[in-house]
Each structure stands twice: as C-alpha cells, then as structure tokens.
Design a protein around this motif. Structure first.
Motif, mmCIF file in Angstrom:
data_model
loop_
_atom_site.group_PDB
_atom_site.id
_atom_site.type_symbol
_atom_site.label_atom_id
_atom_site.label_comp_id
_atom_site.label_asym_id
_atom_site.label_seq_id
_atom_site.Cartn_x
_atom_site.Cartn_y
_atom_site.Cartn_z
ATOM 1 N N GLY A 62 0.807 -1.211 0.000
ATOM 2 C CA GLY A 62 0.000 0.000 0.000
ATOM 3 C C GLY A 62 0.841 1.262 0.000
ATOM 4 O O GLY A 62 0.534 2.226 -0.709
ATOM 5 N N ILE A 63 1.913 1.267 0.762
ATOM 6 C CA ILE A 63 2.799 2.429 0.793
ATOM 7 C C ILE A 63 3.453 2.635 -0.566
ATOM 8 O O ILE A 63 3.522 3.763 -1.077
ATOM 9 C CB ILE A 63 3.851 2.250 1.904
ATOM 10 N N SER A 64 3.929 1.560 -1.179
ATOM 11 C CA SER A 64 4.564 1.673 -2.489
ATOM 12 C C SER A 64 3.586 2.143 -3.559
ATOM 13 O O SER A 64 3.921 2.988 -4.392
ATOM 14 C CB SER A 64 5.166 0.329 -2.907
ATOM 15 N N LEU A 65 2.367 1.627 -3.536
ATOM 16 C CA LEU A 65 1.367 2.058 -4.525
ATOM 17 C C LEU A 65 1.011 3.526 -4.347
ATOM 18 O O LEU A 65 0.830 4.246 -5.324
ATOM 19 C CB LEU A 65 0.117 1.185 -4.425
ATOM 20 N N ARG A 66 0.906 3.984 -3.105
ATOM 21 C CA ARG A 66 0.622 5.406 -2.879
ATOM 22 C C ARG A 66 1.762 6.281 -3.367
ATOM 23 O O ARG A 66 1.538 7.364 -3.888
ATOM 24 C CB ARG A 66 0.340 5.667 -1.409
ATOM 25 N N ARG A 67 3.004 5.819 -3.218
ATOM 26 C CA ARG A 67 4.138 6.594 -3.731
ATOM 27 C C ARG A 67 4.075 6.717 -5.247
ATOM 28 O O ARG A 67 4.289 7.789 -5.807
ATOM 29 C CB ARG A 67 5.456 5.932 -3.333
ATOM 30 N N TYR A 68 3.822 5.610 -5.929
ATOM 31 C CA TYR A 68 3.758 5.659 -7.383
ATOM 32 C C TYR A 68 2.526 6.428 -7.863
ATOM 33 O O TYR A 68 2.594 7.147 -8.846
ATOM 34 C CB TYR A 68 3.769 4.250 -7.975
ATOM 35 N N TRP A 69 1.421 6.296 -7.189
ATOM 36 C CA TRP A 69 0.210 7.014 -7.563
ATOM 37 C C TRP A 69 0.414 8.517 -7.394
ATOM 38 O O TRP A 69 -0.056 9.313 -8.192
ATOM 39 C CB TRP A 69 -0.961 6.535 -6.715
ATOM 40 N N GLY A 70 1.154 8.914 -6.376
ATOM 41 C CA GLY A 70 1.431 10.329 -6.159
ATOM 42 C C GLY A 70 2.367 10.923 -7.197
ATOM 43 O O GLY A 70 2.379 12.133 -7.406
ATOM 44 N N ARG A 71 3.140 10.089 -7.871
ATOM 45 C CA ARG A 71 4.064 10.590 -8.884
ATOM 46 C C ARG A 71 3.407 10.745 -10.256
ATOM 47 O O ARG A 71 3.985 11.369 -11.137
ATOM 48 C CB ARG A 71 5.251 9.644 -9.026
ATOM 49 N N LEU A 72 2.260 10.190 -10.463
ATOM 50 C CA LEU A 72 1.630 10.242 -11.781
ATOM 51 C C LEU A 72 1.324 11.660 -12.257
ATOM 52 O O LEU A 72 1.525 11.952 -13.429
ATOM 53 C CB LEU A 72 0.368 9.394 -11.793
ATOM 54 N N PRO A 73 0.855 12.576 -11.422
ATOM 55 C CA PRO A 73 0.541 13.911 -11.940
ATOM 56 C C PRO A 73 1.769 14.729 -12.353
ATOM 57 O O PRO A 73 1.636 15.694 -13.098
ATOM 58 C CB PRO A 73 -0.156 14.598 -10.769
ATOM 59 N N VAL A 74 2.948 14.376 -11.934
ATOM 60 C CA VAL A 74 4.132 15.185 -12.215
ATOM 61 C C VAL A 74 4.424 15.277 -13.705
ATOM 62 O O VAL A 74 4.595 16.383 -14.233
ATOM 63 C CB VAL A 74 5.350 14.659 -11.415
ATOM 64 N N PRO A 75 4.504 14.168 -14.456
ATOM 65 C CA PRO A 75 4.750 14.330 -15.912
ATOM 66 C C PRO A 75 3.628 15.062 -16.622
ATOM 67 O O PRO A 75 3.879 15.792 -17.571
ATOM 68 C CB PRO A 75 4.863 12.899 -16.416
ATOM 69 N N VAL A 76 2.415 14.884 -16.154
ATOM 70 C CA VAL A 76 1.298 15.582 -16.789
ATOM 71 C C VAL A 76 1.442 17.082 -16.568
ATOM 72 O O VAL A 76 1.190 17.889 -17.470
ATOM 73 C CB VAL A 76 -0.037 15.065 -16.191
ATOM 74 N N TYR A 77 1.904 17.467 -15.408
ATOM 75 C CA TYR A 77 2.068 18.889 -15.106
ATOM 76 C C TYR A 77 3.194 19.504 -15.948
ATOM 77 O O TYR A 77 3.065 20.612 -16.464
ATOM 78 C CB TYR A 77 2.382 19.068 -13.623
ATOM 79 N N TYR A 78 4.305 18.794 -16.105
ATOM 80 C CA TYR A 78 5.444 19.348 -16.815
ATOM 81 C C TYR A 78 5.341 19.215 -18.334
ATOM 82 O O TYR A 78 5.991 19.942 -19.067
ATOM 83 C CB TYR A 78 6.750 18.706 -16.338
ATOM 84 N N PHE A 79 4.593 18.242 -18.812
ATOM 85 C CA PHE A 79 4.501 18.051 -20.250
ATOM 86 C C PHE A 79 3.097 18.312 -20.694
ATOM 87 O O PHE A 79 2.626 18.260 -21.662
ATOM 88 C CB PHE A 79 4.942 16.639 -20.652
#
Length: 79
Positions: A62-79
C-alpha cells in the motif's frame, strides 16, 4: 565509503569492515535525505523493516502504490 574501503583497505578490514562501511553509508544517507526525497533508500528501508516484521503484511504494498500514484501527476504537469 563502502567501495573505498573495499578497494583501498579490503585486506586489512575484511568482510565485516566492508559490510560495516556500506551499512554506515546507507544509514547516513537515509538520515540525511530519506525524509526529503522518495529515493530508493526509503524503499530499501521499507523492505528491510517488512522483513524484520515491523509492518503488517499488506502495508508495504500500500505504501509503495501510494508513492507511485502520487508521482503520476508530475509528468502531466510538466509536459
């Protein structure tokens, strides 16, 4: 620090000294940057704490999935 002790003083300190140098490097980096970044050191410590029984069986996943889920918006924001 660990690689230096293995190359330069490996014959003098032995396997235990080299292992201690690598362990000291990981612990010092975890204390220095572990709370700032989601670097691989925090994942390593999560896995090691799980192996030692400090987490319930489903918690590391659960901790690992939350970390990866939290990183998903970053490329969308920058690109």
């Amino acid at each position: 620090m660990g690689c230096g002790s293995a190359v330069l003083a490996g014959q003098h300190v032995g396997f235990l000294g080299i292992a201690f140098a690598f362990g000291l490097s990981v612990v010092s980096m975890a204390y220095a940057i572990g709370h700032i970044s989601g670097c691989h050191i925090t994942r390593l410590l999560l896995f090691l704490c799980y192996l030692r029984g400090r987490y319930l069986p489903g918690m590391p996943l659960g901790i690992s999935l939350r970390r990866y889920w939290g990183r998903l918006p970053v490329p969308v924001y920058y690109f």
